[in-house]
Design a protein around this motif. Structure first.
Motif, PDB file in Angstrom:
ATOM      1  N   GLY A 147       0.809  -1.208   0.000  1.00 54.31           N
ATOM      2  CA  GLY A 147       0.000   0.000   0.000  1.00 54.31           C
ATOM      3  C   GLY A 147       0.851   1.272   0.000  1.00 54.31           C
ATOM      4  O   GLY A 147       0.486   2.275   0.605  1.00 54.31           O
ATOM      5  N   LEU A 148       1.990   1.209  -0.690  1.00 54.01           N
ATOM      6  CA  LEU A 148       2.916   2.341  -0.737  1.00 54.01           C
ATOM      7  C   LEU A 148       2.962   2.925  -2.144  1.00 54.01           C
ATOM      8  O   LEU A 148       2.661   2.235  -3.119  1.00 54.01           O
ATOM      9  CB  LEU A 148       4.329   1.885  -0.351  1.00 54.01           C
ATOM     10  CG  LEU A 148       4.507   1.398   1.082  1.00 54.01           C
ATOM     11  CD1 LEU A 148       5.900   0.801   1.267  1.00 54.01           C
ATOM     12  CD2 LEU A 148       4.267   2.548   2.053  1.00 54.01           C
ATOM     13  N   PRO A 149       3.378   4.191  -2.259  1.00 54.80           N
ATOM     14  CA  PRO A 149       3.550   4.767  -3.592  1.00 54.80           C
ATOM     15  C   PRO A 149       4.724   4.101  -4.318  1.00 54.80           C
ATOM     16  O   PRO A 149       5.630   3.557  -3.685  1.00 54.80           O
ATOM     17  CB  PRO A 149       3.839   6.241  -3.336  1.00 54.80           C
ATOM     18  CG  PRO A 149       3.991   6.413  -1.879  1.00 54.80           C
ATOM     19  CD  PRO A 149       3.631   5.144  -1.195  1.00 54.80           C
ATOM     20  N   LEU A 150       4.686   4.175  -5.619  1.00 51.97           N
ATOM     21  CA  LEU A 150       5.742   3.612  -6.460  1.00 51.97           C
ATOM     22  C   LEU A 150       6.470   4.755  -7.157  1.00 51.97           C
ATOM     23  O   LEU A 150       5.833   5.665  -7.695  1.00 51.97           O
ATOM     24  CB  LEU A 150       5.136   2.678  -7.508  1.00 51.97           C
ATOM     25  CG  LEU A 150       6.075   2.138  -8.583  1.00 51.97           C
ATOM     26  CD1 LEU A 150       7.139   1.249  -7.972  1.00 51.97           C
ATOM     27  CD2 LEU A 150       5.281   1.388  -9.641  1.00 51.97           C
ATOM     28  N   ARG A 151       7.785   4.717  -7.152  1.00 52.30           N
ATOM     29  CA  ARG A 151       8.576   5.701  -7.887  1.00 52.30           C
ATOM     30  C   ARG A 151       9.531   4.949  -8.797  1.00 52.30           C
ATOM     31  O   ARG A 151      10.381   4.187  -8.334  1.00 52.30           O
ATOM     32  CB  ARG A 151       9.359   6.590  -6.936  1.00 52.30           C
ATOM     33  CG  ARG A 151      10.207   7.613  -7.701  1.00 52.30           C
ATOM     34  CD  ARG A 151      10.789   8.665  -6.817  1.00 52.30           C
ATOM     35  NE  ARG A 151       9.685   9.438  -6.256  1.00 52.30           N
ATOM     36  CZ  ARG A 151       9.789  10.148  -5.145  1.00 52.30           C
ATOM     37  NH1 ARG A 151      10.908  10.162  -4.477  1.00 52.30           N
ATOM     38  NH2 ARG A 151       8.759  10.830  -4.702  1.00 52.30           N
ATOM     39  N   LEU A 152       9.378   5.159 -10.097  1.00 53.36           N
ATOM     40  CA  LEU A 152      10.282   4.575 -11.081  1.00 53.36           C
ATOM     41  C   LEU A 152      11.205   5.681 -11.568  1.00 53.36           C
ATOM     42  O   LEU A 152      10.757   6.763 -11.926  1.00 53.36           O
ATOM     43  CB  LEU A 152       9.503   3.986 -12.255  1.00 53.36           C
ATOM     44  CG  LEU A 152       8.551   2.844 -11.890  1.00 53.36           C
ATOM     45  CD1 LEU A 152       7.761   2.404 -13.110  1.00 53.36           C
ATOM     46  CD2 LEU A 152       9.305   1.679 -11.283  1.00 53.36           C
ATOM     47  N   VAL A 153      12.491   5.385 -11.588  1.00 57.90           N
ATOM     48  CA  VAL A 153      13.492   6.366 -11.980  1.00 57.90           C
ATOM     49  C   VAL A 153      14.184   5.858 -13.230  1.00 57.90           C
ATOM     50  O   VAL A 153      14.714   4.744 -13.239  1.00 57.90           O
ATOM     51  CB  VAL A 153      14.528   6.575 -10.848  1.00 57.90           C
ATOM     52  CG1 VAL A 153      15.555   7.608 -11.254  1.00 57.90           C
ATOM     53  CG2 VAL A 153      13.829   6.968  -9.561  1.00 57.90           C
ATOM     54  N   HIS A 154      14.173   6.659 -14.282  1.00 53.07           N
ATOM     55  CA  HIS A 154      14.815   6.262 -15.534  1.00 53.07           C
ATOM     56  C   HIS A 154      16.212   6.861 -15.585  1.00 53.07           C
ATOM     57  O   HIS A 154      16.414   8.021 -15.234  1.00 53.07           O
ATOM     58  CB  HIS A 154      14.007   6.762 -16.738  1.00 53.07           C
ATOM     59  CG  HIS A 154      14.612   6.387 -18.036  1.00 53.07           C
ATOM     60  ND1 HIS A 154      15.348   7.281 -18.784  1.00 53.07           N
ATOM     61  CD2 HIS A 154      14.614   5.229 -18.710  1.00 53.07           C
ATOM     62  CE1 HIS A 154      15.760   6.672 -19.874  1.00 53.07           C
ATOM     63  NE2 HIS A 154      15.338   5.438 -19.857  1.00 53.07           N
ATOM     64  N   ALA A 155      17.149   6.059 -16.004  1.00 50.49           N
ATOM     65  CA  ALA A 155      18.525   6.528 -16.130  1.00 50.49           C
ATOM     66  C   ALA A 155      19.017   6.256 -17.536  1.00 50.49           C
ATOM     67  O   ALA A 155      18.646   5.264 -18.156  1.00 50.49           O
ATOM     68  CB  ALA A 155      19.418   5.807 -15.124  1.00 50.49           C
ATOM     69  N   ARG A 156      19.814   7.163 -18.026  1.00 48.98           N
ATOM     70  CA  ARG A 156      20.458   6.943 -19.324  1.00 48.98           C
ATOM     71  C   ARG A 156      21.783   7.661 -19.324  1.00 48.98           C
ATOM     72  O   ARG A 156      21.998   8.606 -18.561  1.00 48.98           O
ATOM     73  CB  ARG A 156      19.589   7.420 -20.473  1.00 48.98           C
ATOM     74  CG  ARG A 156      19.448   8.909 -20.536  1.00 48.98           C
ATOM     75  CD  ARG A 156      18.652   9.335 -21.721  1.00 48.98           C
ATOM     76  NE  ARG A 156      18.753  10.790 -21.791  1.00 48.98           N
ATOM     77  CZ  ARG A 156      18.594  11.468 -22.884  1.00 48.98           C
ATOM     78  NH1 ARG A 156      18.302  10.855 -24.000  1.00 48.98           N
ATOM     79  NH2 ARG A 156      18.714  12.764 -22.883  1.00 48.98           N
ATOM     80  N   GLU A 157      22.656   7.223 -20.166  1.00 50.19           N
ATOM     81  CA  GLU A 157      23.965   7.847 -20.250  1.00 50.19           C
ATOM     82  C   GLU A 157      23.819   9.168 -20.987  1.00 50.19           C
ATOM     83  O   GLU A 157      23.224   9.235 -22.060  1.00 50.19           O
ATOM     84  CB  GLU A 157      24.931   6.929 -20.994  1.00 50.19           C
ATOM     85  CG  GLU A 157      26.352   7.348 -20.883  1.00 50.19           C
ATOM     86  CD  GLU A 157      27.288   6.283 -21.405  1.00 50.19           C
ATOM     87  OE1 GLU A 157      28.397   6.666 -21.809  1.00 50.19           O
ATOM     88  OE2 GLU A 157      26.919   5.109 -21.421  1.00 50.19           O
TER      89      GLU A 157
END
Length: 59
Positions: free
Chosen positions: A30-40
């Motif tokens: 029941g927690l928020p989701l944070r997706l972090v995108h990384a690129r060079e």
């Protein structure tokens, strides 16, 4: 404030699997989701103002 479940993505199969796990875990807890995108990124090159002074961002 609730701390989110965080997963980093870089386009690899492994990172997509991590994002799937993180989404399921966030839902389960029941927690928020944070997706972090990384690129060079591109190599660092400071900008130069017309005055000749170097700056980090466009004025």
């Amino acid at each position: 404030m609730l701390k989110p479940v965080v997963a980093g993505l870089d386009g690899s199969r492994e990172s997509l699997a991590a994002a799937g796990w993180a989404a399921r875990e966030a839902l389960r807890r029941g927690l928020p989701l944070r997706l972090v995108h990384a690129r060079e990124g591109l190599p660092y090159a400071p900008m130069t103002r017309p005055s000749g002074n170097t700056c980090l961002t466009d004025p």
